[in-house]
Design a protein around this motif. Sequence first.
Motif, mmCIF file in Angstrom:
data_model
loop_
_atom_site.group_PDB
_atom_site.id
_atom_site.type_symbol
_atom_site.label_atom_id
_atom_site.label_comp_id
_atom_site.label_asym_id
_atom_site.label_seq_id
_atom_site.Cartn_x
_atom_site.Cartn_y
_atom_site.Cartn_z
ATOM 1 N N UNK A 192 46.254 0.496 -36.747
ATOM 2 C CA UNK A 192 45.130 1.598 -36.237
ATOM 3 C C UNK A 192 43.843 1.059 -36.125
ATOM 4 N N UNK A 193 43.462 0.288 -37.120
ATOM 5 C CA UNK A 193 42.127 -0.325 -36.972
ATOM 6 C C UNK A 193 42.020 -1.354 -35.866
ATOM 7 N N UNK A 194 43.059 -2.286 -35.736
ATOM 8 C CA UNK A 194 43.066 -3.134 -34.675
ATOM 9 C C UNK A 194 42.709 -2.560 -33.285
ATOM 10 N N UNK A 195 43.562 -1.208 -33.232
ATOM 11 C CA UNK A 195 43.944 -0.601 -31.771
ATOM 12 C C UNK A 195 42.231 -0.030 -31.659
ATOM 13 N N UNK A 196 41.578 0.641 -32.504
ATOM 14 C CA UNK A 196 40.435 1.210 -32.330
ATOM 15 C C UNK A 196 39.230 0.162 -32.195
ATOM 16 N N UNK A 197 39.288 -0.980 -33.029
ATOM 17 C CA UNK A 197 38.353 -1.968 -32.780
ATOM 18 C C UNK A 197 38.201 -2.549 -31.354
ATOM 19 N N UNK A 198 39.607 -2.857 -30.990
ATOM 20 C CA UNK A 198 39.643 -3.425 -29.447
ATOM 21 C C UNK A 198 39.345 -2.488 -28.275
ATOM 22 N N UNK A 199 39.569 -1.165 -28.838
ATOM 23 C CA UNK A 199 39.107 -0.377 -27.805
ATOM 24 C C UNK A 199 37.675 -0.245 -27.726
ATOM 25 N N UNK A 200 37.107 -0.017 -28.934
ATOM 26 C CA UNK A 200 35.489 -0.131 -29.071
ATOM 27 C C UNK A 200 34.957 -0.992 -28.273
ATOM 28 N N UNK A 201 35.495 -2.456 -28.388
ATOM 29 C CA UNK A 201 34.963 -3.482 -27.843
ATOM 30 C C UNK A 201 34.822 -3.532 -26.361
ATOM 31 N N UNK A 202 36.262 -3.192 -25.935
ATOM 32 C CA UNK A 202 36.505 -3.380 -24.517
ATOM 33 C C UNK A 202 35.462 -2.317 -23.647
ATOM 34 N N UNK A 203 35.330 -1.096 -24.390
ATOM 35 C CA UNK A 203 34.385 -0.320 -23.555
ATOM 36 C C UNK A 203 33.230 -0.629 -23.653
ATOM 37 N N UNK A 204 32.585 -1.293 -24.731
ATOM 38 C CA UNK A 204 31.354 -1.789 -24.889
ATOM 39 C C UNK A 204 30.833 -2.871 -23.765
ATOM 40 N N UNK A 205 31.919 -3.799 -24.077
ATOM 41 C CA UNK A 205 31.798 -5.131 -22.826
ATOM 42 C C UNK A 205 31.817 -4.265 -21.551
ATOM 43 N N UNK A 206 32.705 -3.480 -21.235
ATOM 44 C CA UNK A 206 32.657 -2.750 -19.690
ATOM 45 C C UNK A 206 31.561 -2.346 -19.248
ATOM 46 N N UNK A 207 30.809 -1.713 -20.139
ATOM 47 C CA UNK A 207 29.464 -1.059 -19.964
ATOM 48 C C UNK A 207 28.473 -2.273 -19.575
ATOM 49 N N UNK A 208 28.555 -3.225 -20.353
ATOM 50 C CA UNK A 208 27.562 -4.486 -20.276
ATOM 51 C C UNK A 208 27.855 -5.131 -18.908
ATOM 52 N N UNK A 209 29.046 -5.254 -18.728
ATOM 53 C CA UNK A 209 29.233 -6.067 -17.233
ATOM 54 C C UNK A 209 28.931 -5.109 -16.284
ATOM 55 N N UNK A 210 29.140 -3.892 -16.276
ATOM 56 C CA UNK A 210 28.765 -2.952 -15.057
ATOM 57 C C UNK A 210 26.981 -3.052 -14.985
ATOM 58 N N UNK A 211 26.282 -3.284 -16.237
ATOM 59 C CA UNK A 211 24.950 -3.390 -16.293
ATOM 60 C C UNK A 211 24.567 -4.584 -15.888
ATOM 61 N N UNK A 212 25.118 -5.547 -15.798
ATOM 62 C CA UNK A 212 24.889 -7.009 -15.544
ATOM 63 C C UNK A 212 25.719 -7.926 -14.942
ATOM 64 N N UNK A 213 26.058 -7.415 -13.545
ATOM 65 C CA UNK A 213 27.188 -7.887 -12.718
ATOM 66 C C UNK A 213 27.201 -9.447 -12.579
ATOM 67 N N UNK A 214 26.093 -10.182 -12.561
ATOM 68 C CA UNK A 214 26.033 -11.848 -12.670
ATOM 69 C C UNK A 214 26.639 -12.199 -13.982
ATOM 70 N N UNK A 215 26.628 -11.475 -15.110
ATOM 71 C CA UNK A 215 27.240 -12.027 -16.221
ATOM 72 C C UNK A 215 28.768 -11.697 -16.306
ATOM 73 N N UNK A 216 29.302 -10.989 -15.371
ATOM 74 C CA UNK A 216 30.803 -10.484 -15.565
ATOM 75 C C UNK A 216 31.605 -11.537 -15.931
ATOM 76 N N UNK A 217 31.455 -12.468 -15.466
ATOM 77 C CA UNK A 217 32.610 -13.558 -15.867
ATOM 78 C C UNK A 217 32.583 -14.124 -17.151
ATOM 79 N N UNK A 218 31.082 -14.288 -17.857
ATOM 80 C CA UNK A 218 31.025 -14.528 -19.250
ATOM 81 C C UNK A 218 31.157 -13.424 -20.024
ATOM 82 N N UNK A 219 31.170 -12.253 -19.874
ATOM 83 C CA UNK A 219 31.396 -11.284 -20.548
ATOM 84 C C UNK A 219 32.885 -11.125 -20.611
ATOM 85 N N UNK A 220 33.796 -11.365 -19.418
ATOM 86 C CA UNK A 220 35.089 -11.232 -19.666
ATOM 87 C C UNK A 220 35.654 -12.338 -20.527
#
Length: 330
Positions: free
Chosen positions: A203-231
């Motif tokens: 449960x911890x692993x799933x929740x943490x992965x979900x939270x990290x994915x969402x956070x980095x997705x928002x960052x990638x949308x806000x910084x399109x030029x850094x999309x590759x490094x954020x991935x």
Amino acid sequence: MLLLEAGEHLEKIGQAYGQLQEKFWEVGPACAEAFDKLPKELRKEFVSRLPFSRSNYSKWIAIGKAVDDLDDRMREIIPPKLSIAYEFVLLEKPERTRFLEERPIKAPPLRRADIIQWKRKNRGEPVANEASKSVEKRKTSAQADPAVPGRYYGALKPKRLLTSSETEALDKQLEEIAQTFDMEVAFPPIVPAKDTTAKVVTHMRRQINKLIRHTLKVRAEQNPGRKKSISALARELRILPEDDEERMRDSLDEVGLAHEFDRIRSEAHDLYPMEGPGYPAWLDAVDGISPPRAVREEEAEELRRQLARRPDALSRLTADDIRTRTADFR
């Protein structure tokens, strides 16, 4: 001129990090080179522009400084994951060689936990997932025989429940007697509890992965030029089944969410509680026969003295800790 040089280092690191799977061993040397060449007054600004955190920058530098000492076989067994590579380079040079010699040729993919466990064992340190000696002995001892068979010299039969301090004192004295007469202390087995640890960790692993994915997705949308490094960062921070809680906390910290760890952990334990703790089998025979009042009061007073000497200790106790320590004298 210095700003231009800093820009060149950023570009070099960014290109390698953007293709982490193919250029993993180029990131460390690029970070180490930047650290050595750039003046101190530029470092803070330089680090703020990297595609990863300051703590990861330090890890990449350590890897970069060790790259020349890693032979082909070492690089071959290390997957392109920062946490594993960093854990490996923390080993002393002779330890790296010995680790490689002791590792089977057809061993499964290397994990960070494998390195930690080998290091602790090699250095004579206690392994984190090992149970205490007394618990292990209770688990592995043969089923107690009420008649006390001939292979035993004698046995102690409690007439009442023992407090936690009495149990600790008795265990210690039994060990001393056994050592004096070259004997082995044997305990009845512990009644197993329903272990929900695996469900908690999942449960911890799933929740943490979900939270990290969402956070980095928002960052990638806000910084399109850094999309590759954020991935690339998202792949690096993904929690795998073999990762421990320290790794989970580190991954959350990399995206500024370390404060979420305790909440997620508590939520997991609330969802999948242990169904009763394990206990020695002899407790069934004395169930309901409490320790004398004087003994319970003495133990309560000792706990008060401990808390008075260390007032900060109470803040570190969990609800389970408090329930365990006070169960004997409620």
